[in-house]
Design a protein around this motif. Structure first.
Motif, short mmCIF file in Angstrom:
data_model
loop_
_atom_site.label_atom_id
_atom_site.label_comp_id
_atom_site.label_asym_id
_atom_site.label_seq_id
_atom_site.Cartn_x
_atom_site.Cartn_y
_atom_site.Cartn_z
N UNK A 105 0.83 -1.20 0.00
CA UNK A 105 0.00 0.00 0.00
C UNK A 105 0.87 1.26 0.00
N UNK A 106 1.88 1.27 0.86
CA UNK A 106 2.76 2.44 0.93
C UNK A 106 3.54 2.63 -0.36
N UNK A 107 4.09 1.54 -0.90
CA UNK A 107 4.89 1.62 -2.12
C UNK A 107 4.05 2.02 -3.32
N UNK A 108 2.81 1.50 -3.40
CA UNK A 108 1.93 1.84 -4.52
C UNK A 108 1.60 3.34 -4.52
N UNK A 109 1.29 3.89 -3.34
CA UNK A 109 1.02 5.33 -3.25
C UNK A 109 2.24 6.14 -3.66
N UNK A 110 3.40 5.74 -3.17
CA UNK A 110 4.63 6.48 -3.48
C UNK A 110 4.91 6.49 -4.97
N UNK A 111 4.83 5.34 -5.62
CA UNK A 111 5.13 5.26 -7.06
C UNK A 111 4.13 6.05 -7.88
N UNK A 112 2.84 5.92 -7.54
CA UNK A 112 1.82 6.63 -8.30
C UNK A 112 1.93 8.14 -8.11
N UNK A 113 2.30 8.56 -6.90
CA UNK A 113 2.39 10.00 -6.60
C UNK A 113 3.68 10.60 -7.16
N UNK A 114 4.82 9.91 -6.97
CA UNK A 114 6.11 10.48 -7.33
C UNK A 114 6.48 10.24 -8.79
N UNK A 115 6.21 9.05 -9.30
CA UNK A 115 6.61 8.74 -10.67
C UNK A 115 5.57 9.18 -11.70
N UNK A 116 4.30 8.98 -11.37
CA UNK A 116 3.24 9.33 -12.31
C UNK A 116 2.79 10.78 -12.10
N UNK A 117 2.96 11.29 -10.90
CA UNK A 117 2.59 12.66 -10.63
C UNK A 117 1.14 12.86 -10.26
N UNK A 118 0.47 11.80 -9.86
CA UNK A 118 -0.92 11.92 -9.43
C UNK A 118 -0.93 12.38 -7.98
N UNK A 119 -1.49 13.55 -7.67
CA UNK A 119 -1.44 14.07 -6.30
C UNK A 119 -2.28 13.26 -5.31
N UNK A 120 -3.31 12.54 -5.80
CA UNK A 120 -4.17 11.73 -4.93
C UNK A 120 -4.40 10.35 -5.57
N UNK A 121 -3.40 9.51 -5.54
CA UNK A 121 -3.52 8.19 -6.18
C UNK A 121 -4.27 7.18 -5.29
N UNK A 122 -5.51 7.48 -5.00
CA UNK A 122 -6.28 6.66 -4.06
C UNK A 122 -6.40 5.22 -4.53
N UNK A 123 -6.57 5.03 -5.83
CA UNK A 123 -6.80 3.69 -6.34
C UNK A 123 -5.56 2.81 -6.27
N UNK A 124 -4.38 3.39 -6.20
CA UNK A 124 -3.15 2.58 -6.17
C UNK A 124 -3.05 1.73 -4.90
N UNK A 125 -3.10 2.30 -3.68
CA UNK A 125 -3.04 1.45 -2.49
C UNK A 125 -4.27 0.55 -2.33
N UNK A 126 -5.44 1.03 -2.78
CA UNK A 126 -6.64 0.18 -2.70
C UNK A 126 -6.45 -1.05 -3.56
N UNK A 127 -5.94 -0.85 -4.77
CA UNK A 127 -5.71 -1.98 -5.66
C UNK A 127 -4.70 -2.96 -5.07
N UNK A 128 -3.67 -2.43 -4.45
CA UNK A 128 -2.65 -3.29 -3.83
C UNK A 128 -3.26 -4.12 -2.71
N UNK A 129 -4.06 -3.49 -1.85
CA UNK A 129 -4.65 -4.19 -0.72
C UNK A 129 -5.63 -5.26 -1.19
#
Length: 397
Positions: A35-59
């Protein structure tokens, strides 16, 4: 007395909860890291300021109920895609509100059901549609970043599961198999003690424990898919495949042994109630089977074939046949038949084919053992009319 009993139940419940936590501790760590890594990658690499679906998808991909994560990841992406498409499009057209959320969820589920989606896809589509409508409702068109977030979350979860924190499949399975085999060991041991002391109470307790043991067997079967999955997708765990396969092959035999032990124990209660003889050889046979089950438990945990159990099993059958030759009542004869059945099951866990295991049991049991088949309670120790068999084999009493 009551206080001690309540204290024992509380202590037992705490031990059981701790065992359940230990069983999923790696999955908990995987979920948190993913969850933590998915948020970080989506926010930092993709530039999405609120990547809510990334940690949800991981969980969701990892989940506590493991064993089908690869399929779940695919279903997740398909479901999220459908939900986002329906949610974004519909809410953009009809606006945002309570009834719009309901319409969006219903439409997303309808589309995925008509497309032949599984229950997982349908659920994810509805969830994604609701999240789209409530978290960040579309105002300027469809947000493709949500789909990218879901892809990142699923990929991160699978990567953590396969490469970063792979579970040890043998450890996971053995942790659940141990209680199942413990039920067998304790049931045989306590029954032997009850026969030796001519006391029905411990045998009744053993019967109740073996009946409850069905739940342990259910847990055993539930965790096997998780072990197989880990041994398949995690390169670090590929060497565990052989050891895991031994557990898979042994599972059916362990289940049979527990069920046969339950039949044996029920008949032992009747033996004591009817005051039938229970020679010391019969007690020694049960103790020998318990020792053999301990060897099976130990060697499976080590990842080795439990060949050391063969000699113990055969000696237990010899002891049971010696008791049979001395003359037993109907229930005692059935107990001997069930001993032979459990012996065949335990030999099956050592890798012996069923036919060969039966031959070993017959060879160890000698001539009297040929008069009944292992595992058949109605025939074991009785003639076709239901009378107890005797060493002469003529069915006379």
């Amino acid at each position: 007395m009551i206080t001690r009993r309540v204290s024992g139940r509380v202590r037992g419940a705490l031990v059981e909860r701790w065992r359940q936590l230990r069983a999923v501790e790696v999955v908990v760590a995987q979920s948190a890291v993913s969850a933590a890594l998915a948020w970080f990658l989506a926010a930092e690499l993709i530039g999405n300021p609120q990547p809510v679906f990334a940690p949800i998808a991981a969980m969701v991909t990892l989940g506590i109920s493991a064993g089908q994560r690869l399929r779940r990841a695919v279903e997740l992406v398909l479901g999220v895609t459908a939900g986002i498409a329906v949610g974004d499009g519909l809410i953009y057209v009809i606006g945002r509100g309570s009834w719009q959320i309901g319409v969006g969820a219903a439409l997303a589920m309808t589309v995925t059901i008509l497309a032949g989606g599984s229950a997982g896809i349908v659920s994810q589509a509805a969830t994604s549609s609701v999240l789209v409508a409530t978290l960040r409702p579309p105002t300027e068109g469809i947000y493709f970043t949500r789909l990218i977030d879901a892809l990142i979350g699923g990929a991160v979860a699978l990567s953590v599961m396969a490469l970063l924190l792979p579970v040890n499949p043998v450890t996971v399975v053995s942790r659940v198999a141990r209680p199942a085999l413990n039920v067998l060991v304790e049931g045989l041991t306590v029954t032997a003690r009850g026969l030796a002391e001519r006391d029905q109470d411990p045998v009744q307790e053993a019967l109740a424990a073996l009946t409850r043991g069905e739940e342990k067997l259910d847990e055993f079967y539930e965790v096997l898919p998780q072990g197989r999955e880990a041994a398949t997708i995690a390169p670090l765990r590929w060497r565990s495949r052989a050891a895991l396969q031994q557990y898979v092959k042994a599972a059916e035999y362990v289940e049979r042994a527990v069920r046969n032990a339950r039949v044996l124990t029920r008949r032992a209660v009747t033996l004591l109630r009817d005051d039938e003889p229970a020679p010391k050889e019969l007690v020694a046979s049960l103790c020998g089977l318990a020792e053999a089950a301990k060897v099976v438990q130990r060697d499976l945990r080590r990842g080795s074939m439990p060949k050391g159990a063969v000699e113990l099993v055969c000696h237990a059958v010899e002891q049971a046949s010696a008791a049979y030759r001395q003359g037993l009542g109907f229930s005692g004869s059935v107990v001997v038949a069930q001993i032979r059945a459990i012996a065949t099951d335990l030999l099956g866990t050592t890798g012996l084919p069923h036919d060969e295991a039966e031959r070993e049991v017959r060879r160890a049991g000698g001539t009297p053992g040929d008069s009944f088949e292992a595992g058949d309670e109605t025939r074991g120790g009785a003639d076709p009319q239901g009378r107890p068999r005797r060493p002469g084999g003529d069915g006379t009493s």
